[in-house]
Scaffold this active site. Structure first.
Site, PDB file in Angstrom:
ATOM      1  N   SER A 151       0.839  -1.191   0.000  1.00  0.00           N
ATOM      2  CA  SER A 151       0.000   0.000   0.000  1.00  0.00           C
ATOM      3  C   SER A 151       0.880   1.250   0.000  1.00  0.00           C
ATOM      4  CB  SER A 151      -0.953  -0.051   1.191  1.00  0.00           C
ATOM      5  OG  SER A 151      -1.993   0.876   1.053  1.00  0.00           O
ATOM      6  N   ASP A 314      -8.241  -7.083  -4.759  1.00  0.00           N
ATOM      7  CA  ASP A 314      -7.982  -5.732  -4.252  1.00  0.00           C
ATOM      8  C   ASP A 314      -8.837  -4.707  -4.993  1.00  0.00           C
ATOM      9  OD1 ASP A 314      -6.903  -3.369  -3.238  1.00  0.00           O
ATOM     10  OD2 ASP A 314      -4.851  -4.133  -3.264  1.00  0.00           O
ATOM     11  N   HIS A 347      -7.770  -5.551  -0.269  1.00  0.00           N
ATOM     12  CA  HIS A 347      -6.493  -4.872  -0.049  1.00  0.00           C
ATOM     13  C   HIS A 347      -5.819  -5.337   1.242  1.00  0.00           C
ATOM     14  CE1 HIS A 347      -3.558  -1.744  -0.660  1.00  0.00           C
ATOM     15  NE2 HIS A 347      -3.831  -1.175   0.503  1.00  0.00           N
TER      16      HIS A 347
END
EC number: 2.3.1.31
Length: 374
Positions: A151, A314, A347
């Site tokens: 991320s 995701d 995610h």
């Protein structure tokens, strides 16, 4: 296999000016960090782990014996694990602008003797990386086996590849992008608006008061929605109600609503609202081509081998974004490969699917540095 046991968060004080990408500067800098394993005499067995938005430097072990949970990547760090502390020296630093010990908006401004608040300068991913380089120089690290993170951490990984390629054997960006998209920026915009709309934000000068708890909690709830996937919501909650007797009442809650409220409360108790504002903005500003030319050309002759890892479900950073990075590096004459975590958890999978991550990362690291894997 045993983990790393009890670890201590340390603090490095940098007394010189840190010049920021915006042109502003910080007169001094504190960096909170943790290390695991031992640095070898050559200073070339280090792995740098970069954390995500509300993360911290505590990736493994416990800071005290009765700490409820170990660090956020604990199953990956330790003797015999993917980030093997018998072979590698693992470093993780809290990012610039955060609130877990590294200088940020809640820190004391030496010019005023009060918290910076909104006087804290704008920061970028590159600023975070430059601060990390200062720490590694202090620790005696000469070369990294890899920089790895997911991320926002993956954004830092990419910037390491552009800023300090001579110091890296490889990069491992996970669930990230080379530049943020309008959708990602839009989600951060409404999260920041939730904080601004809370009257207790007080223009960012809320220190010494309760602060914008409702605004930050709502921002977190919005964020949590983007970290999951439709299948994961269905698996965890379905359409279950907290109290079926309140089905027709406005205050009646589905279990998913109760969960979001709980997650909002949890973050408020551990994170600073101004840090949330500054860090989400830093993510929005992320673009590896900024000041370097066109986005398509910036990947030409990319100097670091890259293992890009996407997540099948995701929603926030769809796998095509990591695939694009890998493709552009290869098309530009570099060396990159792609792997994917097959998971319904969206995610968040890079914080959940430890077995899959280990199976991808461990052989890659051994291939990179067989001298350390013997």
């Amino acid at each position: 296999m045993d983990g790393v046991g009890i670890v201590t968060t340390r603090f490095y004080e940098w007394s010189q000016c840190l010049h920021l990408e915006s042109g502003a500067q910080l007169g001094s800098l504190t960096i909170a960090y943790e290390t695991y394993g031992e640095l070898n005499a050559a200073g070339n067995n280090a792995i740098l782990v970069l954390h995500a938005l509300t993360g911290n430097a505590h990736i493994a072990g416990r800071n005290f014996p009765d700490e409820r949970y170990p660090g956020w990547w604990d199953p990956l760090v330790g003797p015999g694990r993917a980030l093997d502390t018998r072979r590698y020296f693992i470093v993780c630093a809290n990012v610039l602008g955060s609130c877990y010990g590294t200088t940020g908006p809640a820190s004391i401004n030496p010019a005023t003797g009060k918290p910076y608040g909104m006087d804290f300068p704008a920061i970028t991913i590159r600023d975070m990386v430059r601060a990390q380089k200062i720490l590694l120089d202090y620790l005696g690290v000469k070369r990294l086996v890899a920089a790895i993170g997911g991320s926002m951490g993956g954004m830092q990984v990419l910037e390491w590849g552009f800023l300090y390629p001579q110091m890296l054997d490889a990069i491992i960006p996970i669930a990230t992008c080379g530049r943020t998209t309008p959708m990602q920026i839009a989600f951060h915009h409404v999260q920041r608006e939730a904080i601004y709309a809370d009257p207790d934000w007080q223009g960012g000068n809320y220190y010494g008061t309760a602060g914008p708890r409702r605004g930050l909690a709502l921002a977190r709830q919005i964020g949590i929605i983007t970290y999951k996937s439709d299948p994961s919501w269905n698996m965890k909650f379905g359409r279950n109600l907290v109290d079926p007797r309140k089905y027709f009442q406005l205050e009646g809650q589905f279990e998913v609503e109760s969960y979001l409220a709980y997650q909002g409360r949890k973050l408020v108790d551990r994170f600073d609202a101004n840090s949330y504002l500054y860090l989400t903005k830093a993510v929005d500003l992320h673009d590896v081509s900024q000041g370097r030319g066109s986005y398509n050309e910036v990947w030409r002759d990319f100097p670091c081998p890259c293992l890009g890892i996407g997540i099948s479900s995701d929603f926030l950073f769809p796998p095509y974004q990591v695939q694009e990075i890998v493709r552009m590096i290869n098309d530009g004459g570099g060396h990159a490969r792609y792997a994917e975590i097959d998971s319904p958890y969206g995610h968040d999978a890079f914080l959940i699917e430890f077995n899959q991550l280990a199976a991808i990362i461990q052989p890659f690291l051994k291939e990179l540095r067989p001298d350390l894997a013997a």
